[in-house]
Design an enzyme around this catalytic site. Structure first.
Site, PDB file in Angstrom:
ATOM      1  N   SER A 164      56.329 -66.140 -54.897  1.00 12.27           N
ATOM      2  CA  SER A 164      56.623 -64.821 -54.355  1.00 12.27           C
ATOM      3  C   SER A 164      56.253 -64.791 -52.869  1.00 12.27           C
ATOM      4  CB  SER A 164      55.872 -63.760 -55.170  1.00 12.27           C
ATOM      5  OG  SER A 164      56.407 -62.479 -54.970  1.00 12.27           O
ATOM      6  N   HIS A 182      59.624 -62.385 -63.209  1.00 12.11           N
ATOM      7  CA  HIS A 182      59.019 -62.806 -61.952  1.00 12.11           C
ATOM      8  C   HIS A 182      57.899 -63.819 -62.153  1.00 12.11           C
ATOM      9  CE1 HIS A 182      58.358 -62.419 -57.688  1.00 12.11           C
ATOM     10  NE2 HIS A 182      57.083 -62.082 -57.857  1.00 12.11           N
TER      11      HIS A 182
END
Length: 255
Positions: free
Chosen positions: A97, A231
């Protein structure tokens, strides 16, 4: 190099599983709100040829009293400087991320400032720098920010229900989101290292095409791996992720 001295002199680098005979150092950079300890399982599971260095950003855990940094370039400058004593052997970078953006910028600095090409860059759960989105999560109130983090399952939801813990972690989470969402890379030459982009098929923060756009940021070999889940796919699929990184590093080191 005296590795214990390098560790003592830097609050930025944590070395949970020292491997002094390794042939490559894998530098792991955390996501927004994350800490070095997130990568403890990776440090334990990587093959012995990789010495895992985990980055600890200021404003969390034992560094929680330090001023926060809310922009990617400054984070990258600090990480680059902290890693210089560790560059006695090839460096590879893994970032998840926001950490992928930091990893990219640190790799750029090593190429530009030292002529050191990374053994590999692993960009996980993050769209390519060229795949811009307008986002403003960092401007939400505390409840909105908490809901965002919970939706990604990136932080223990029990901790998010503890008011005392929230007061400690929310400023760091907000600063990290500001860094990630305002990041605008400066123009420059592409990297020359192998680059493996990894993404969850149901990730709300990055689409597969946005991850594939990392191909335009290196002149080295590029590959894309798509995992199921969202994610934080890498928590469930840790073994596959480590295998993919190990294979890429072995190929790079043998070249």
């Amino acid at each position: 190099m005296n590795t214990s001295t390098a560790t003592d002199n830097s609050l930025w680098i944590r070395r949970f599983q020292p491997r002094p005979d390794s042939t490559v150092r894998l530098v792991c950079l955390p996501h927004a709100g994350g800490s070095a300890s997130f990568y403890l399982p990776v440090a334990r599971a990587m093959p012995d040829f990789a010495d895992v260095l985990c980055v600890q950003y200021p404003g969390r855990q034992d560094r929680r009293s330090e001023p926060l940094i809310d922009n990617i370039p400054e984070l990258a400058d600090h990480v680059f400087t902290a890693l210089l004593p560790w560059a006695d052997r090839p460096l590879a970078f893994f970032g998840h991320s926001m950490g992928a953006s930091v990893a990219f910028e640190v790799a750029r600095r090593f190429e530009r400032e030292k002529g050191i090409v990374a053994a590999a860059l692993f960009a996980s759960g993050r769209r390519a720098p060229s795949a811009h989105r307008r986002e403003s999560v960092h401007l939400l109130d505390d409840r909105g920010l908490i809901d965002e983090v919970k939706s990604l399952s990136g932080t223990d939801t029990q901790l998010l229900g503890d008011d005392e813990v929230l007061r400690m972690v929310l400023p760091a989470i907000r600063a990290d989101y500001r860094a990630a969402e305002t990041y605008a890379p400066e123009p420059g030459e592409p990297l020359h290292c192998p680059l493996l982009a990894m993404v969850g098929s149901d990730d709300p923060k990055v689409t597969v095409p946005e991850a594939a756009a990392w191909a335009g940021h290196t002149e080295g070999p590029f590959a894309l791996r798509v995992f199921s889940q969202g994610h934080f796919y890498l928590v469930r699929d840790q073994a596959e992720v480590i295998q993919a990184m190990s294979d890429r590093l072995r190929t790079s080191l043998a070249a």
